[in-house]
Design a protein around this motif. Structure first.
Motif, mmCIF file in Angstrom:
data_model
loop_
_atom_site.group_PDB
_atom_site.id
_atom_site.type_symbol
_atom_site.label_atom_id
_atom_site.label_comp_id
_atom_site.label_asym_id
_atom_site.label_seq_id
_atom_site.Cartn_x
_atom_site.Cartn_y
_atom_site.Cartn_z
ATOM 1 N N ARG A 85 0.823 -1.216 0.000
ATOM 2 C CA ARG A 85 0.000 0.000 0.000
ATOM 3 C C ARG A 85 0.852 1.259 0.000
ATOM 4 N NH1 ARG A 85 -4.152 -2.234 4.696
ATOM 5 N NH2 ARG A 85 -5.128 -3.858 3.399
ATOM 6 N N GLN A 96 1.170 2.525 -3.674
ATOM 7 C CA GLN A 96 -0.009 2.800 -4.496
ATOM 8 C C GLN A 96 0.029 4.155 -5.167
ATOM 9 O OE1 GLN A 96 -3.277 2.159 -1.765
ATOM 10 N NE2 GLN A 96 -3.417 -0.028 -2.256
ATOM 11 N N SER A 97 0.824 5.075 -4.661
ATOM 12 C CA SER A 97 0.898 6.384 -5.306
ATOM 13 C C SER A 97 1.631 6.323 -6.643
ATOM 14 C CB SER A 97 1.608 7.381 -4.383
ATOM 15 O OG SER A 97 2.928 6.944 -4.092
ATOM 16 N N THR A 113 0.040 0.438 -9.869
ATOM 17 C CA THR A 113 -1.240 -0.250 -9.738
ATOM 18 C C THR A 113 -0.968 -1.740 -9.673
ATOM 19 O OG1 THR A 113 -1.520 -0.360 -12.143
ATOM 20 C CG2 THR A 113 -2.469 1.548 -11.004
ATOM 21 N N HIS A 138 2.724 -0.792 -14.034
ATOM 22 C CA HIS A 138 1.804 -1.654 -13.306
ATOM 23 C C HIS A 138 2.543 -2.923 -12.874
ATOM 24 C CE1 HIS A 138 1.645 -3.471 -17.335
ATOM 25 N NE2 HIS A 138 1.315 -4.586 -16.707
#
Length: 238
Positions: free
Chosen positions: A88, A91-92, A95, A107
């Protein structure tokens, strides 16, 4: 200024030097000096954490004899759920879902086992373009520990994860982001098992060599291969 002035200056300088020498010698007499290997808690004035120093020396010795990383064992015990929580933080920039778009970083769906710098359309740094290879378990571990050291010049600003357990948890989570996750490596054999395998292999090689020697044709001495003697002329037929 006459000679008397310069004599006073010289006297002051010489006197200062003599005072320094006297103080130094007096210090040596009052406080005995020791070589580094002779220092102990009894002859040290300043407080020293001797236990920490000894522990540090032991840690250095352990680091020298540390063996290869057992990815099979570590990843089998890793917690993908904990790895998801660690992810987490990313996440900035990334993806994680299937078909997710690229952000500041590419990604990460299917990243485990994927070719390095291979996400279509993403503008990778020259450092990653030149790195080559695949994102295997060892490669991901090295990159996640210190990205800037593993791929100098990378645009990734993440400082890295120093904790090996956290890296294994994160890699286990990244491995789960695939329709067909990359197989886990087998745990490394124990030292005694590896030695037994080597002993068995040596014995098999010796057995093959002995068998080859047993079926090899025997060499006949040259003297035993001499041509038969000719019969006398009177014994030959006409």
């Amino acid at each position: 200024m006459g000679d008397l002035f310069f004599n006073k200056i010289a006297g002051v300088v010489i006197g200062g030097i003599l005072i320094i020498l006297v103080i130094t010698e007096l210090g040596h007499m009052l406080v005995k000096s020791h070589a580094p290997e002779e220092l102990t808690a009894e002859n040290t004035i300043y407080p020293v954490d001797w236990a920490a120093l000894e522990g540090g020396a032991a840690s250095s010795a352990e680091a020298v004899v540390e063996g290869p990383t057992d990815y099979g064992l570590l990843l089998a015990a890793a917690d993908a759920g904990a790895g998801e929580r660690i992810a987490r933080r990313c996440q900035s920039c990334h993806t994680f879902e299937n078909g997710g778009a690229d952000g500041t970083g590419p990604h990460l769906w299917g990243v485990v086992g994927r070719l390095v710098a291979s996400a279509p359309g993403f503008n990778y740094s020259g450092a990653l373009n030149e790195l080559g290879g695949n994102w295997g378990y060892e490669e991901l571990n090295g990159f996640l520990e210190r990205p800037a050291a593993y791929a100098p010049g990378t645009n990734m600003t993440f400082a890295g994860l120093r904790d090996e357990g956290q890296r294994m948890d994160l890699i286990a989570y990244l491995r789960s982001l695939s329709d067909s996750p990359m197989a886990l490596p087998d745990p490394l054999p124990a030292a005694d098992e590896a030695m037994d395998a080597e002993t068995i292999e040596t014995a098999m090689d010796d057995a093959v060599t002995d068998a080859a020697d047993a079926v090899a044709p025997a060499e006949v001495p040259v003297d035993d291969m001499a041509a038969p003697e000719e019969q006398p002329a009177e014994e030959q037929g006409h």
